[in-house]
Design a protein around this motif. Structure first.
Motif, PDB file in Angstrom:
ATOM      1  N   ASN A 195      -3.219   2.568  21.653  1.00  0.00           N
ATOM      2  CA  ASN A 195      -3.149   1.911  22.877  1.00  0.00           C
ATOM      3  C   ASN A 195      -4.086   0.699  22.741  1.00  0.00           C
ATOM      4  N   PRO A 196      -3.725  -0.471  23.451  1.00  0.00           N
ATOM      5  CA  PRO A 196      -4.585  -1.624  23.284  1.00  0.00           C
ATOM      6  C   PRO A 196      -5.970  -1.450  23.706  1.00  0.00           C
ATOM      7  N   CYS A 197      -6.753  -2.401  23.318  1.00  0.00           N
ATOM      8  CA  CYS A 197      -8.276  -2.166  23.557  1.00  0.00           C
ATOM      9  C   CYS A 197      -8.791  -3.628  23.977  1.00  0.00           C
ATOM     10  N   GLY A 198      -9.856  -3.710  24.497  1.00  0.00           N
ATOM     11  CA  GLY A 198     -10.837  -4.625  24.549  1.00  0.00           C
ATOM     12  C   GLY A 198     -12.147  -4.414  23.851  1.00  0.00           C
ATOM     13  N   PHE A 199     -13.183  -5.290  23.650  1.00  0.00           N
ATOM     14  CA  PHE A 199     -14.233  -5.123  22.734  1.00  0.00           C
ATOM     15  C   PHE A 199     -15.371  -5.522  23.668  1.00  0.00           C
ATOM     16  N   LEU A 200     -16.530  -4.316  23.417  1.00  0.00           N
ATOM     17  CA  LEU A 200     -17.833  -4.714  24.056  1.00  0.00           C
ATOM     18  C   LEU A 200     -18.705  -4.849  22.876  1.00  0.00           C
ATOM     19  N   PHE A 201     -19.452  -6.130  22.642  1.00  0.00           N
ATOM     20  CA  PHE A 201     -20.422  -6.274  21.577  1.00  0.00           C
ATOM     21  C   PHE A 201     -21.749  -6.291  22.058  1.00  0.00           C
TER      22      PHE A 201
END
Ligand code: NI
Ligand code: MN
Length: 228
Positions: A123-129
């Motif tokens: 699955n594609p994702c986003g990133f939370l830094f």
């Protein structure tokens, strides 16, 4: 120190923490807007949001040259090992990990993730830094989803949102995303790289700043902003 965020066009970002250079979705070769050649890009970590060629990009070459550790979902991680990389760290959606320079959590993204050779990319994702007390949300390739409100509840300093339409959120839905997330600043990405994602980013900035409290940071490819 301030975090330095450089936009290399499309979804490619460099985040410099002072301790580490974090490169996200390094699509340089074949990218008509890329401001630097791939063999001049430095990285300590490379983050890959999904398997599409305009995000995996030059990951393998840059990682082999620099020795960078690649962070991605488990499926892309396995594919990268098959490409001869040894320094790769698998995570998955909802999971965070504390690296020496800060924390990264993978968020949901509604999109595809097939790898360039047709392999399954999960699955594609986003990133939370979470770095030095600041929070950066890179949505990567996604449509609008209401759970962006949950991400916004964390208190986002910088949201990095696609506005190009066709493959991702367009200008209307990315404006709605800003209203859900309520970030301090927003950086529009994933536009103008190809004919089908041409957008009037100045008009988008005006609308966002008229209808929300968020400030739009407009960068040209290769330009940087600092998060104080
Ligand atoms: Ni994509
Ligand atoms: Mn894309």
């Amino acid at each position: 120190m301030a975090l330095k965020v450089t936009w290399y066009s499309h979804a490619c970002l460099m985040i410099e923490t002072g301790e580490a250079k974090l490169l996200v979705d390094p699509f340089i070769t074949g990218n008509p807007l890329a401001p630097v050649p791939a063999d001049q890009v430095q990285a300590d970590y490379i983050l890959v949001s999904h398997g599409h060629g305009d995000h995996v990009g030059d990951t393998v070459d840059i990682a082999k040259r620099t020795g960078a550790t690649v962070i991605s979902n488990f499926e892309i991680h396995n594919w990268l090992l098959g490409q001869g990389l040894e320094k790769a760290h698998p995570q998955h959606i909802g999971g965070g990990f504390n690296y020496p320079w800060g924390r990264v959590k993978l968020t949901i993204a509604h999109h595809g993730s097939a790898l360039p050779d047709g392999s399954y990319g999960g699955n594609p994702c986003g990133f939370l830094f979470y770095i030095q007390g600041r929070k950066i949300y890179h949505a990567c390739d996604t449509g609008l989803f209401y759970d962006m409100k949950l991400i916004g509840e964390e208190g986002i300093d910088l949201a990095v949102l696609p506005i190009g339409d066709n493959f991702t959120m367009g200008p209307e839905d990315s404006l709605r995303a800003v209203k859900l997330i309520e970030p301090r600043q927003v950086l529009p990405i994933h536009y103008d790289t190809f004919d089908v994602i041409q957008q009037d980013v100045d008009a988008w900035k005006q609308r966002v700043e008229k209808e929300t409290e968020s400030v739009v940071a407009l960068l040209k490819p290769g330009e940087s902003l600092e998060l104080a």
